[in-house]
Structures are given as C-alpha cells and as structure tokens.
Design a protein around this motif. Structure first.
Motif, PDB file in Angstrom:
ATOM      1  N   ALA A 156       0.966  -1.189  -0.215  1.00  0.00           N
ATOM      2  CA  ALA A 156      -0.054   0.078   0.154  1.00  0.00           C
ATOM      3  C   ALA A 156       0.387   1.365  -0.111  1.00  0.00           C
ATOM      4  N   ALA A 157       2.159   1.395   0.436  1.00  0.00           N
ATOM      5  CA  ALA A 157       2.676   2.334   0.906  1.00  0.00           C
ATOM      6  C   ALA A 157       3.706   2.570  -0.801  1.00  0.00           C
ATOM      7  N   ARG A 158       3.692   1.602  -1.149  1.00  0.00           N
ATOM      8  CA  ARG A 158       4.564   2.139  -2.331  1.00  0.00           C
ATOM      9  C   ARG A 158       3.464   2.049  -3.724  1.00  0.00           C
ATOM     10  N   PRO A 159       4.102   3.271  -4.154  1.00  0.00           N
ATOM     11  CA  PRO A 159       2.868   3.423  -5.018  1.00  0.00           C
ATOM     12  C   PRO A 159       2.906   2.906  -6.082  1.00  0.00           C
ATOM     13  N   ARG A 160       1.591   2.503  -6.528  1.00  0.00           N
ATOM     14  CA  ARG A 160       1.290   1.462  -8.005  1.00  0.00           C
ATOM     15  C   ARG A 160       0.069   1.547  -8.300  1.00  0.00           C
ATOM     16  N   GLY A 161      -0.552   1.190  -9.466  1.00  0.00           N
ATOM     17  CA  GLY A 161      -1.597   0.875 -10.408  1.00  0.00           C
ATOM     18  C   GLY A 161      -1.919   2.099 -11.137  1.00  0.00           C
ATOM     19  N   THR A 162      -3.222   2.737 -11.331  1.00  0.00           N
ATOM     20  CA  THR A 162      -3.585   4.289 -12.138  1.00  0.00           C
ATOM     21  C   THR A 162      -4.163   4.934 -11.630  1.00  0.00           C
ATOM     22  N   VAL A 163      -3.652   6.094 -12.524  1.00  0.00           N
ATOM     23  CA  VAL A 163      -4.248   7.490 -11.674  1.00  0.00           C
ATOM     24  C   VAL A 163      -4.606   8.144 -12.803  1.00  0.00           C
ATOM     25  N   ARG A 164      -6.120   8.428 -12.745  1.00  0.00           N
ATOM     26  CA  ARG A 164      -6.755   8.998 -13.918  1.00  0.00           C
ATOM     27  C   ARG A 164      -7.020  10.765 -13.300  1.00  0.00           C
ATOM     28  N   MET A 165      -5.749  11.280 -14.589  1.00  0.00           N
ATOM     29  CA  MET A 165      -6.260  12.419 -14.428  1.00  0.00           C
ATOM     30  C   MET A 165      -6.873  13.239 -15.855  1.00  0.00           C
ATOM     31  N   THR A 166      -7.655  15.069 -15.211  1.00  0.00           N
ATOM     32  CA  THR A 166      -7.340  15.512 -16.425  1.00  0.00           C
ATOM     33  C   THR A 166      -6.948  16.424 -16.798  1.00  0.00           C
ATOM     34  N   ALA A 167      -7.094  17.963 -17.749  1.00  0.00           N
ATOM     35  CA  ALA A 167      -5.784  18.215 -18.047  1.00  0.00           C
ATOM     36  C   ALA A 167      -6.367  19.413 -19.170  1.00  0.00           C
ATOM     37  N   PRO A 168      -6.236  20.974 -19.257  1.00  0.00           N
ATOM     38  CA  PRO A 168      -6.549  21.938 -20.505  1.00  0.00           C
ATOM     39  C   PRO A 168      -5.370  21.178 -21.681  1.00  0.00           C
ATOM     40  N   MET A 169      -6.346  21.253 -22.941  1.00  0.00           N
ATOM     41  CA  MET A 169      -5.792  20.300 -23.729  1.00  0.00           C
ATOM     42  C   MET A 169      -4.176  21.243 -23.955  1.00  0.00           C
ATOM     43  N   SER A 170      -4.447  22.462 -23.915  1.00  0.00           N
ATOM     44  CA  SER A 170      -2.455  23.569 -24.673  1.00  0.00           C
ATOM     45  C   SER A 170      -1.351  23.471 -23.560  1.00  0.00           C
ATOM     46  N   PHE A 171      -2.052  23.076 -22.369  1.00  0.00           N
ATOM     47  CA  PHE A 171      -1.020  22.860 -21.192  1.00  0.00           C
ATOM     48  C   PHE A 171      -0.177  21.160 -20.760  1.00  0.00           C
ATOM     49  N   GLY A 172      -1.156  20.273 -20.968  1.00  0.00           N
ATOM     50  CA  GLY A 172      -0.806  18.916 -21.455  1.00  0.00           C
ATOM     51  C   GLY A 172       0.044  18.619 -22.431  1.00  0.00           C
ATOM     52  N   ILE A 173      -0.465  19.371 -23.678  1.00  0.00           N
ATOM     53  CA  ILE A 173       1.117  19.052 -24.704  1.00  0.00           C
ATOM     54  C   ILE A 173       1.848  19.970 -24.717  1.00  0.00           C
ATOM     55  N   ALA A 174       1.529  21.420 -24.354  1.00  0.00           N
ATOM     56  CA  ALA A 174       2.664  22.289 -24.247  1.00  0.00           C
ATOM     57  C   ALA A 174       4.068  21.724 -22.366  1.00  0.00           C
ATOM     58  N   HIS A 175       3.410  21.216 -21.843  1.00  0.00           N
ATOM     59  CA  HIS A 175       4.190  20.711 -20.133  1.00  0.00           C
ATOM     60  C   HIS A 175       3.696  19.185 -20.374  1.00  0.00           C
ATOM     61  N   LEU A 176       3.057  18.876 -19.607  1.00  0.00           N
ATOM     62  CA  LEU A 176       2.936  17.371 -19.690  1.00  0.00           C
ATOM     63  C   LEU A 176       3.222  16.341 -20.536  1.00  0.00           C
ATOM     64  N   GLY A 177       3.363  16.271 -21.491  1.00  0.00           N
ATOM     65  CA  GLY A 177       4.651  15.321 -22.133  1.00  0.00           C
ATOM     66  C   GLY A 177       5.077  15.011 -21.428  1.00  0.00           C
ATOM     67  N   ALA A 178       6.160  16.498 -21.616  1.00  0.00           N
ATOM     68  CA  ALA A 178       8.371  16.604 -20.842  1.00  0.00           C
ATOM     69  C   ALA A 178       8.007  15.842 -19.779  1.00  0.00           C
ATOM     70  N   MET A 179       6.908  16.178 -19.126  1.00  0.00           N
ATOM     71  CA  MET A 179       7.025  15.925 -17.330  1.00  0.00           C
ATOM     72  C   MET A 179       6.823  14.085 -17.353  1.00  0.00           C
ATOM     73  N   LEU A 180       6.367  14.311 -18.220  1.00  0.00           N
ATOM     74  CA  LEU A 180       5.862  11.876 -17.417  1.00  0.00           C
ATOM     75  C   LEU A 180       6.691  11.133 -16.914  1.00  0.00           C
ATOM     76  N   PRO A 181       7.325  11.140 -18.368  1.00  0.00           N
ATOM     77  CA  PRO A 181       8.256  10.065 -18.500  1.00  0.00           C
ATOM     78  C   PRO A 181       9.299  10.160 -17.184  1.00  0.00           C
ATOM     79  N   GLU A 182       9.743  10.961 -16.890  1.00  0.00           N
ATOM     80  CA  GLU A 182      10.097  11.602 -15.487  1.00  0.00           C
ATOM     81  C   GLU A 182       9.971  10.506 -14.518  1.00  0.00           C
ATOM     82  N   PHE A 183       8.642  11.130 -14.477  1.00  0.00           N
ATOM     83  CA  PHE A 183       7.546  10.328 -13.243  1.00  0.00           C
ATOM     84  C   PHE A 183       7.506   9.176 -13.096  1.00  0.00           C
ATOM     85  N   PHE A 184       7.482   8.802 -14.367  1.00  0.00           N
ATOM     86  CA  PHE A 184       7.465   7.167 -14.580  1.00  0.00           C
ATOM     87  C   PHE A 184       8.210   6.336 -14.385  1.00  0.00           C
TER      88      PHE A 184
END
Length: 305
Positions: A89-117
């Motif tokens: 339970a303490a170890r992060p695992r599973g799916t997170v459902r998230m929503t974000a604005p289109m432009s912000f997601g394209i401009a920034h989330l695409g570059a951020m998320l690989p580091e998170f993974f």
C-alpha cells in the motif's frame, strides 16, 4: 460455513507468548477485561480449558499446549500478511486518472511525465486532455489541473502558479502594422482569436490607473485550441491573447513580443484539484507531489517576460 475465530486464536497466542493476560493486553492494545473475555469465548467454543490461572501465574493447560503451535503460526502469518500488505500500500502502484487543459498538457505534461514514470515504474496515468469542463467526481478522476479562478469550492484545490494572459505578436507583424499603445488601437489590427474562453472572442483588459477596456478585434481566424495559433503568430499573420506557459520561450527567443505594456486581462491561476476528502492512494499522492515540484520550477512561473 462459519469462519474460525481468528481474533481469539491471535489473542490466545499472545497470552501464551507473554505468559500474562496483563502483558498480552498491553502488547495488543486491548483492555485486560477484553483479553479475558476473548479467551473465555474461545474456551467455551472449544469446550476446553486453555490456561490454568492462579493469582500468581498463567500456565497452559494440556489443550492449550496442543493448540499453541498452530495458533503461533497463525499469528505469525497474519502479522507477516499485514506487513506485506502495508508495504504494498505504501509503494505507489496502479492507475491514476487525471485530466488537464489541452494546451497545457501538450506543452508541458508530455515532457514531464516520462520522468515521473522513471521514478514510479508501477504507476500508470490515464490522462484526458480537454478544454471543456469535466466533473471529476462524477467522471471518476483522481485529480485535475485547471486554469481558472476556480468557482467550485466543494473540491480540494491547491494553487500551483499564476497564469498571465498576454497579448503577443511577432516583431515583423508590429513593424508592419504598428505597435498599439492602448486597447482601443486594436480595432485596426488583425486578431487570431481563441474562442474557448469565457469572453468568446471579446478581449478584456485592465490597467492599474486607467481601469478596464473591452474590444473585439477583427481577424481571419477563430479557433477553440490555442496551440494552432503559434505558427500564424510567429509568421506575422496577426496578434493573439495567449497564456504565458505557451509563449514564454518564444518571447525569450524574440520570436514574439508582448504588446501594450500595462494593459492585460485579469490573471488566472493553475490549480491542482482533487475530489473532496483527504484519503488518497499513494499513487495519487506521488503524482500530486511530482507535479507540484515540477511546475514550481518551470521557467514560465518565475516571473518576467
């Protein structure tokens, strides 16, 4: 089928281990009366005495000795299971459902998320990009990024950064059409209009000393996504109201410039929004903490143009 009395067997094993009802009650966080009641319940169920009790000591009976090994293994297995389950339970695992604005997601989330993974390889993100309103409670989202003044107070929200809306155009455009000094000058300019905001094409400005001014700017393009305006802006086809997180790099590089200093729409904010309540899985907590840290360090949040 009636389940075994696991609680009673665990209490029995602890009393046998400590040799005392008092010590067992302290280890288990139960009252001595509760421990005595549980052992009595088990003895009644078995129709056998498990302990010989005197005022000085507690000793296992013959039936208690026969049951001790199995009860001890049962208690050890249960403790090991809880430890393992807590670690999972303490170890992060599973799916997170998230929503974000289109432009912000394209401009920034695409570059951020690989580091998170890379940090959390057992977490997956189900990301929905949309500029229309999404009810995150009704639609089952764990969290959302929103750019607004956040009217819905029933949600849990954390302000991550201010979002300035800037009037921008290419230097080549302003060299050709002139640089406006007041919003009223914009009626002689070419507008590239984002239509998905509240103003629906009306550009609203405010000035610290001169108050507010609204203007509709004529132009050949009206569109519901701000990203598509960038090539036209850089190419000198017109001017547009754009969020700083989309145009900061272009402004720094000189591809775009900010028009009418001192006049700007009221700033918005980028919020991290979650459904009501404070209990969130570790996978959600991990993504939230990651986004907070990354956005705080983003170049467009550092001020200045």
């Amino acid at each position: 089928m009636k389940l075994p009395d696991f609680e009673a067997w665990a209490v029995f094993a602890k009393v046998a281990e400590t040799g005392s009802f008092v010590a067992a009650s302290q280890d288990l966080g139960l009252s001595q009366a509760t421990v005595s009641k549980v052992i009595g319940r088990l003895e009644k169920k078995l129709d056998a005495t498990l302990f010989h009790r005197t005022s000085r000591r507690v000793a296992l009976s013959e039936s208690g000795l026969a049951a001790l090994d199995g009860a001890t293994r049962l208690l050890a297995s249960a403790e090991a299971l809880e430890t393992e389950a807590s670690a999972l339970a303490a170890r992060p695992r599973g799916t997170v459902r998230m929503t974000a604005p289109m432009s912000f997601g394209i401009a920034h989330l695409g570059a951020m998320l690989p580091e998170f993974f890379a940090l959390y390889p057992e977490v997956t993100v189900d990301l929905t990009l949309a500029d229309h309103f999404i009810d995150i409670v009704e639609d089952g989202f764990d969290l959302a990024l929103r750019i607004s003044d956040l009217e819905d107070s029933s949600l849990m929200a954390r302000r991550l950064a201010p979002v300035r809306i800037l009037l921008v155009g290419a230097p080549s455009y302003f060299d050709k059409r002139g640089r406006p000094t007041h919003p009223k000058d914009l009626t002689d300019h070419v507008g590239l209009v984002y239509t998905n905001g509240r103003a629906k094409g009306m550009w609203r400005f405010q000035h610290a000393a001169e108050g507010q001014y609204s203007v509709t700017v004529p132009g050949p393009l009206r569109v519901n996504n701000a990203d598509i305006l960038r090539p036209a802006l850089i190419g000198g086809a017109g001017i547009a109201m754009q969020p700083d997180f989309l145009v900061w790099d272009d402004i720094q590089a000189g591809r775009l410039e900010v028009a009418i200093p001192g006049w700007a729409p009221p700033p918005l904010s980028l919020y991290l929004v979650t459904p009501p309540g404070t209990l969130r899985p570790t996978r959600v907590q991990a993504l939230m903490a990651f986004l907070v840290g990354k956005i705080a360090k983003a170049n467009w949040t550092q001020g200045g143009t």
